[in-house]
Design an enzyme around this catalytic site. Sequence first.
Site, PDB file in Angstrom:
ATOM      1  N   TYR A  67       0.864  -1.175   0.000  1.00  0.00           N
ATOM      2  CA  TYR A  67       0.000   0.000   0.000  1.00  0.00           C
ATOM      3  C   TYR A  67       0.909   1.236   0.000  1.00  0.00           C
ATOM      4  O   TYR A  67       1.478   1.597   1.024  1.00  0.00           O
ATOM      5  CB  TYR A  67      -0.890   0.043   1.233  1.00  0.00           C
ATOM      6  CG  TYR A  67      -1.938  -1.046   1.335  1.00  0.00           C
ATOM      7  CD1 TYR A  67      -2.286  -1.837   0.245  1.00  0.00           C
ATOM      8  CD2 TYR A  67      -2.599  -1.279   2.539  1.00  0.00           C
ATOM      9  CE1 TYR A  67      -3.253  -2.835   0.360  1.00  0.00           C
ATOM     10  CE2 TYR A  67      -3.574  -2.261   2.657  1.00  0.00           C
ATOM     11  CZ  TYR A  67      -3.890  -3.036   1.565  1.00  0.00           C
ATOM     12  OH  TYR A  67      -4.852  -4.013   1.686  1.00  0.00           O
ATOM     13  N   PRO A 216     -16.205  -4.330   2.078  1.00  0.00           N
ATOM     14  CA  PRO A 216     -17.505  -4.697   2.660  1.00  0.00           C
ATOM     15  C   PRO A 216     -18.672  -3.865   2.137  1.00  0.00           C
ATOM     16  O   PRO A 216     -19.824  -4.251   2.319  1.00  0.00           O
ATOM     17  CB  PRO A 216     -17.295  -4.478   4.160  1.00  0.00           C
ATOM     18  CG  PRO A 216     -16.229  -3.432   4.235  1.00  0.00           C
ATOM     19  CD  PRO A 216     -15.303  -3.734   3.093  1.00  0.00           C
ATOM     20  N   LEU A 217     -18.363  -2.745   1.481  1.00  0.00           N
ATOM     21  CA  LEU A 217     -19.422  -1.926   0.884  1.00  0.00           C
ATOM     22  C   LEU A 217     -19.487  -2.115  -0.624  1.00  0.00           C
ATOM     23  O   LEU A 217     -20.175  -1.368  -1.314  1.00  0.00           O
ATOM     24  CB  LEU A 217     -19.199  -0.445   1.225  1.00  0.00           C
ATOM     25  CG  LEU A 217     -19.249  -0.106   2.707  1.00  0.00           C
ATOM     26  CD1 LEU A 217     -19.021   1.381   2.926  1.00  0.00           C
ATOM     27  CD2 LEU A 217     -20.578  -0.535   3.330  1.00  0.00           C
ATOM     28  N   GLY A 218     -18.792  -3.129  -1.142  1.00  0.00           N
ATOM     29  CA  GLY A 218     -18.897  -3.464  -2.548  1.00  0.00           C
ATOM     30  C   GLY A 218     -17.717  -3.016  -3.385  1.00  0.00           C
ATOM     31  O   GLY A 218     -17.066  -2.013  -3.112  1.00  0.00           O
TER      32      GLY A 218
END
Length: 298
Positions: A67, A216-218
Amino acid sequence: MSGSVHDLEQAGSFALGNWRVRRVGYGAMQLAGANVFGPPRDRDEALRVLRAVVESGVNHIDTAQFYGPGVVNDLIREALHPYPADLAIVSKVAARRDADGAVLRFDEPDQLRQGIEDNLATLGTSRLAAVNLRIMDHSPPGKRFDAQLASLIRARDEGLIDGIGLSRISRQHLLRAVDQTEIVCVQNLFNLADQSSADVLTECTLRGIAFVPFCPLGWPRATQKKILTSPVLAALGSRLQASPAQIALAWLLDLAPNILLIPGTSTRTHLTENLHAAGVELDDASREELARYFPAAK
């Protein structure tokens, strides 16, 4: 953030190998620049976010050397070192970034070892709570997978990591791995609109292994938009006094007790919203409606 602490306590905790962590953690990926490459747009805010994470009661942070590369780990070290005794820092190996930011494979056994050592150096620590082996292709598990796993087993036996995790895997990968060693967590793409890893989640639940859904939100953006602009989530949110994002995160927490969340953000405002999802309670009517509009994978 006393309200956030209360919500986190309400959501409970789960074992991450030898560690016990609260079920809502923090994914640090978004602290890097655009496309997870280069320095953050606002370095001071990134440091404030990390400090707010710990002050809120979160004790599970997910990161990776690639990252940035190195950017996010450097930020974590600057903001939080020396680390609280109960803070579980989890990283992943098998990828690197080139000079243009492309994600490349770095997953030979010796490269995995190098990846672990690079994480330790940039984070300024001698040991990680867990390291996930990120599967960089879709090949079935075989001898190459065994050799990769053996590299992480050696690192654990030598005290560099406390636990071994797997990421972007099939159920077959998991079954082959647990025949060889203890697996403490699995990180797979999983959310309301993409439940294709349901079989992996079920296997983890049966075995008491932490399941950590990334995005987790797509993801990709079209899937995320489908969730966050869903009229179903908007209606439920109005009734439960929660945002669509909070409903989506609460659904994951409600789905299985071994699910650990690591939603990411680069702002304190969004961090607070994510943490308050731990206090959202779904009722039977909510579960039925979500199951009807976001059916489980067949």
